[in-house]
Enzyme design. Structure first.
Site, mmCIF file in Angstrom:
data_model
loop_
_atom_site.group_PDB
_atom_site.id
_atom_site.type_symbol
_atom_site.label_atom_id
_atom_site.label_comp_id
_atom_site.label_asym_id
_atom_site.label_seq_id
_atom_site.Cartn_x
_atom_site.Cartn_y
_atom_site.Cartn_z
ATOM 1 N N LYS A 111 35.153 39.250 26.873
ATOM 2 C CA LYS A 111 34.137 38.762 27.807
ATOM 3 C C LYS A 111 32.773 38.735 27.111
ATOM 4 O O LYS A 111 32.554 39.484 26.145
ATOM 5 C CB LYS A 111 34.046 39.695 29.034
ATOM 6 C CG LYS A 111 35.332 39.789 29.837
ATOM 7 C CD LYS A 111 35.704 38.479 30.483
ATOM 8 C CE LYS A 111 36.905 38.637 31.393
ATOM 9 N NZ LYS A 111 37.746 37.449 31.435
HETATM 10 C C1 PLP Z 1 37.683 35.517 36.835
HETATM 11 C C2 PLP Z 1 38.274 36.865 36.474
HETATM 12 N N1 PLP Z 1 38.399 37.808 37.434
HETATM 13 C C3 PLP Z 1 38.893 39.026 37.165
HETATM 14 C C4 PLP Z 1 39.310 39.372 35.893
HETATM 15 C C5 PLP Z 1 39.928 40.711 35.686
HETATM 16 O O1 PLP Z 1 39.284 41.495 34.744
HETATM 17 P P1 PLP Z 1 40.088 42.677 33.999
HETATM 18 O O2 PLP Z 1 40.996 42.027 33.000
HETATM 19 O O3 PLP Z 1 39.012 43.481 33.347
HETATM 20 O O4 PLP Z 1 40.825 43.455 35.033
HETATM 21 C C6 PLP Z 1 39.196 38.435 34.859
HETATM 22 C C7 PLP Z 1 39.637 38.806 33.504
HETATM 23 O O5 PLP Z 1 40.075 38.053 32.693
HETATM 24 C C8 PLP Z 1 38.670 37.146 35.153
HETATM 25 O O6 PLP Z 1 38.546 36.208 34.204
#
Ligand code: PLP
Length: 380
Positions: A195
């Site tokens: 990210k």
């Molecule tokens: C739009 C979106 N929401 C939620 C997430 C979830 O994040 P995490 O992988 O840290 O749980 C991501 C991760 O790729 C995402 O791109």
């Protein structure tokens, strides 16, 4: 064939912050404060200042960051939560995990973000059917670009709904100089390593100006704790961020504004050089995107050939997303606004993302631009 290009290269950034992160790691190893150590509190304060919100809770992932507010609002069976379909699974997954119903909404063909008019249609349909209670809108800041928050705030207030920003990709994005927290009730993000603001493992964060809600989320984060963690007043979970990850985000946060500027410059160069041959995600005037991905549309069924031509030129490309959520096995039984999502369908056929990170130098950008132009010409 020339030197291959990385899709995302975290190396140059790591070299910039390595010494400072290692110094923090040494202190954490020496003190043994691996869980809820001082770096966690320091990070939460730094993020509150950065995001302009009074309450910040670090947590275990971006997925935790979405579950915590929805659970704190008591969203569950019988509730409708409106989500875009053209997004990563976690956005709708958390809704379904809590037993609520995800209602899928279409997006706009130029920004790729949720369409406010289609959202209104979805809310009206749920109200007319009278089976579910509309509770919350989850916006996604797709590929780093803030959703149309001024419109979503009006809709949320008009219908009495909560507005949760899934800023996993777009934390740090602004609209007319205002952060997303100026519009949303809660902002959630992910610190997954790739990210724009990432750690070196899993991590996430949730922010709000609502102190009461924050207190419930703090309790949910540690097993529904009351006065201490062995006093359990509600059903919660373990959603803590560990101290080592907090140390990483703290140091990366110091260079994050400059990195956003770099990403904006790269995206501007790409868009200027490519708009006559492909259709890049459009960034409306007055907006700053964190450009988590730089994505273009390649129309006319030529995307696969385009990607193969790019590969031949040593340039990796990735499809985000080849299937939107309403097309996925796990989510196709949930309702979609108007029963169809034509723009999401079209984007899944056409989108392709190019290499993007803050340290992509101009020579490499020029190679990528040339490869795109040649690949489009080769597949015409
Ligand atoms: C739009 C979106 N929401 C939620 C997430 C979830 O994040 P995490 O992988 O840290 O749980 C991501 C991760 O790729 C995402 O791109």
């Amino acid at each position: 064939m020339s030197q291959p290009i990385a899709f995302i290269d975290l190396g140059p950034q790591r070299d910039r912050v390595r010494d400072r992160i290692e110094a923090r790691f040494k202190r954490i190893f020496d003190t043994g404060a691996f869980i809820m150590g001082p770096d966690v509190a320091e990070l939460e304060e730094a993020l509150s200042r950065f995001g302009g919100m009074s309450e910040t809770l670090s947590c275990g992932s971006g997925t935790d960051a979405l579950i915590l507010p929805l659970a704190a609002w008591g969203i569950g069976p019988g509730d409708a939560v409106f989500v875009p379909s053209f997004t990563f699974a976690a956005t709708a997954e958390v809704v379904a995990m809590l037993g609520a119903t995800a209602i899928f909404v279409d997006c706009l063909p130029h920004t790729f973000n949720m369409d406010p008019d289609n959202l209104r249609l979805a809310i009206d349909e749920v109200r007319q059917a009278g089976k579910l209670k509309p509770r919350c809108i989850v916006t996604v800041d797709l590929f780093g670009q803030a959703a149309d928050y001024p419109s979503f705030r009006v809709i949320a207030d008009e219908y009495g709904l909560k507005l949760l920003s899934d800023a996993a990709q777009g934390y740090g994005a602004t609209i007319e100089g205002r952060m997303i927290g100026a519009f949303a009730d809660v902002v959630a993000t992910s610190f997954y390593p790739a990210k724009p603001l990432g750690c070196y493992g899993d991590g996430g964060m949730v922010q709000t100006n609502d102190a009461e809600l924050a207190a419930i989320m703090r309790s949910l984060r540690v097993h529904g704790s009351g006065t201490d963690r062995y006093d359990n007043v509600r059903i919660g979970m373990n959603a803590r961020m560990d101290t080592l990850q907090a140390a990483v985000v703290l140091e990366k946060l110091t260079i994050f504004p400059e990195e956003i500027e770099r990403r904006m410059r790269i995206a501007h160069r790409y868009t200027t050089a490519l708009s006559d041959v492909v259709t890049p995600q459009a960034l409306p005037n007055g907006m700053v995107s964190t450009w988590a991905q730089y994505t273009v549309r390649v129309a006319g069924g030529k995307r696969d050939a385009f990607m193969a031509a790019m590969r031949e030129r040593g340039v990796p490309t990735v499809i985000y997303y080849g299937k939107h959520l309403h097309q996925q096995t796990a989510y196709r039984h949930f309702p979609a606004a108007g029963g169809r999502l034509p723009v999401s369908d079209m984007l899944c056929e056409e989108v392709v993302s190019l290499p993007m990170h803050a340290y992509l130098d101009e020579a490499v950008q020029d190679r990528i631009v040339a490869a795109v132009r040649e690949s489009v010409a080769a597949t015409a």
